[in-house]
Design an enzyme around this catalytic site. Sequence first.
Site, PDB file in Angstrom:
ATOM      1  N   SER A  40       0.806  -1.232   0.000  1.00 20.47           N
ATOM      2  CA  SER A  40       0.000   0.000   0.000  1.00 20.47           C
ATOM      3  C   SER A  40       0.832   1.272   0.000  1.00 20.47           C
ATOM      4  O   SER A  40       0.311   2.344  -0.309  1.00 20.47           O
ATOM      5  CB  SER A  40      -0.944   0.009   1.204  1.00 20.47           C
ATOM      6  OG  SER A  40      -0.204  -0.051   2.404  1.00 20.47           O
ATOM      7  N   ASP A 332      -2.116   9.159   7.050  1.00 19.49           N
ATOM      8  CA  ASP A 332      -3.143   8.430   7.787  1.00 19.49           C
ATOM      9  C   ASP A 332      -2.436   7.554   8.829  1.00 19.49           C
ATOM     10  O   ASP A 332      -1.219   7.632   8.964  1.00 19.49           O
ATOM     11  CB  ASP A 332      -4.073   7.665   6.821  1.00 19.49           C
ATOM     12  CG  ASP A 332      -3.416   6.471   6.148  1.00 19.49           C
ATOM     13  OD1 ASP A 332      -2.290   6.086   6.550  1.00 19.49           O
ATOM     14  OD2 ASP A 332      -4.012   5.908   5.220  1.00 19.49           O
ATOM     15  N   HIS A 335       0.188   5.340   6.635  1.00 17.94           N
ATOM     16  CA  HIS A 335       0.949   5.698   5.429  1.00 17.94           C
ATOM     17  C   HIS A 335       1.491   7.116   5.475  1.00 17.94           C
ATOM     18  O   HIS A 335       0.797   8.033   5.938  1.00 17.94           O
ATOM     19  CB  HIS A 335       0.054   5.561   4.197  1.00 17.94           C
ATOM     20  CG  HIS A 335      -0.563   4.208   4.065  1.00 17.94           C
ATOM     21  ND1 HIS A 335      -1.838   3.941   4.499  1.00 17.94           N
ATOM     22  CD2 HIS A 335      -0.068   3.047   3.596  1.00 17.94           C
ATOM     23  CE1 HIS A 335      -2.109   2.659   4.285  1.00 17.94           C
ATOM     24  NE2 HIS A 335      -1.058   2.083   3.744  1.00 17.94           N
TER      25      HIS A 335
END
Length: 367
Positions: A40, A332, A335
């Site tokens: 991700s 977030d 990340h």
Amino acid sequence: MLMETSVWFPLVFFLVILVVTDTALCNAVPVQAMFVFGDSLIDPGNNNNLKSLASANYLPHGIDFSEGPTGRFCNGGTMADHLSILLGLGLIPAFTNPSTKGSNVLRGVNFASSAAGLLNDTGAPFGDRLSMDRQIVGFREIILPQFKRNIGRETTTEGYLAKSLFFSNMGSNDFLTNYILPTSYEPKLYSVPAYQDHLTQVYTRQLKELYNLGARKFLITGIPPFGCIPFAIVLLNLKDDQCVSKLNDMAMHLNSKVKTMVQQLNKELSGASFLFWDLNNIMTEIIDNPSRYGFKYTNIACCGAGRLNSILLCTEDVPFVCPDRSEYVFWDPFHPSDAFNAIVSEQAYGGKLQDTYPMNVKQLLQL
Ligand SMILES: *[C@@H]1O[C@H](CO)[C@@H](O)[C@H](O)[C@H]1NC(C)=O
């Protein structure tokens, strides 16, 4: 007077063009394409087309991105985006996007998939995702044949791939969404050091497979200090807001094994160059000296809510997004921000050797 201008103008114009294009050529690195494998941290939206809980194709993700919310877990661009732009390739298309075919694959393809890892089982609680092996199968079975059909006659696939960058960022989830999740069976099979050895053996096999398919220039990221992600702090550090050192130790040890793997592959595979991008080192440096890099907040998510903005995750329903996003290391609870990604990508591209080993990306591509 008029006559003079009209005579001189084209000449001056021509000289300016000459100087401009010449400078551009000097700065451009010789790279044909970039192929991206990962999780991700660099997923461009592959999970949008999978049945996955780990997808981010909604605001406020993408709030600062040229293309809006695309599935990137970031307010702006990922490290893969910043790098491909620095290389002059523009944004690299997502593998699962239906329009990623034909001549659209010639600048490269991004296979990165959120929650995925080196192992097939990693990330299973989040639903479907492309493990590293599935990403490599996608490259071999779906992209390479299209590539060969569209490449044109002036060059060979071999020559083209040898001038392409293969960027891989993998391994964090093999801990985060596998080893330390209680749902996983892995902890019962391995001690932490044995698990790390297992991961590097699997990774070695996977990178050799890419080499056998024609890859020659590799950029391999180290494992970031995942004990510093706000989510890990909130989950595991109940006494203060500092990084979880137990997790960082795991990351650091795996990181040094990945570095050793890179050294070994450089010796073993003729004609290949592997570059180790020490994300652990850079991220620790930035977290320890935020103001040097323009950051104010190193352990609070910009988007989210609750303690460190990391109890409620960053979704459409969470109203809070910080206005000063460039002051946050983390976008977030998991990340990094666009600002972080931009800084580290520039360092990997043209920076000094404490960030990358044994050279930077620009030098790698000029080999
Ligand atoms: C993942 O699954 C495939 C297909 O079953 C298998 O060939 C491969 O070895 C597995 N990879 C890992 C890392 O276990």
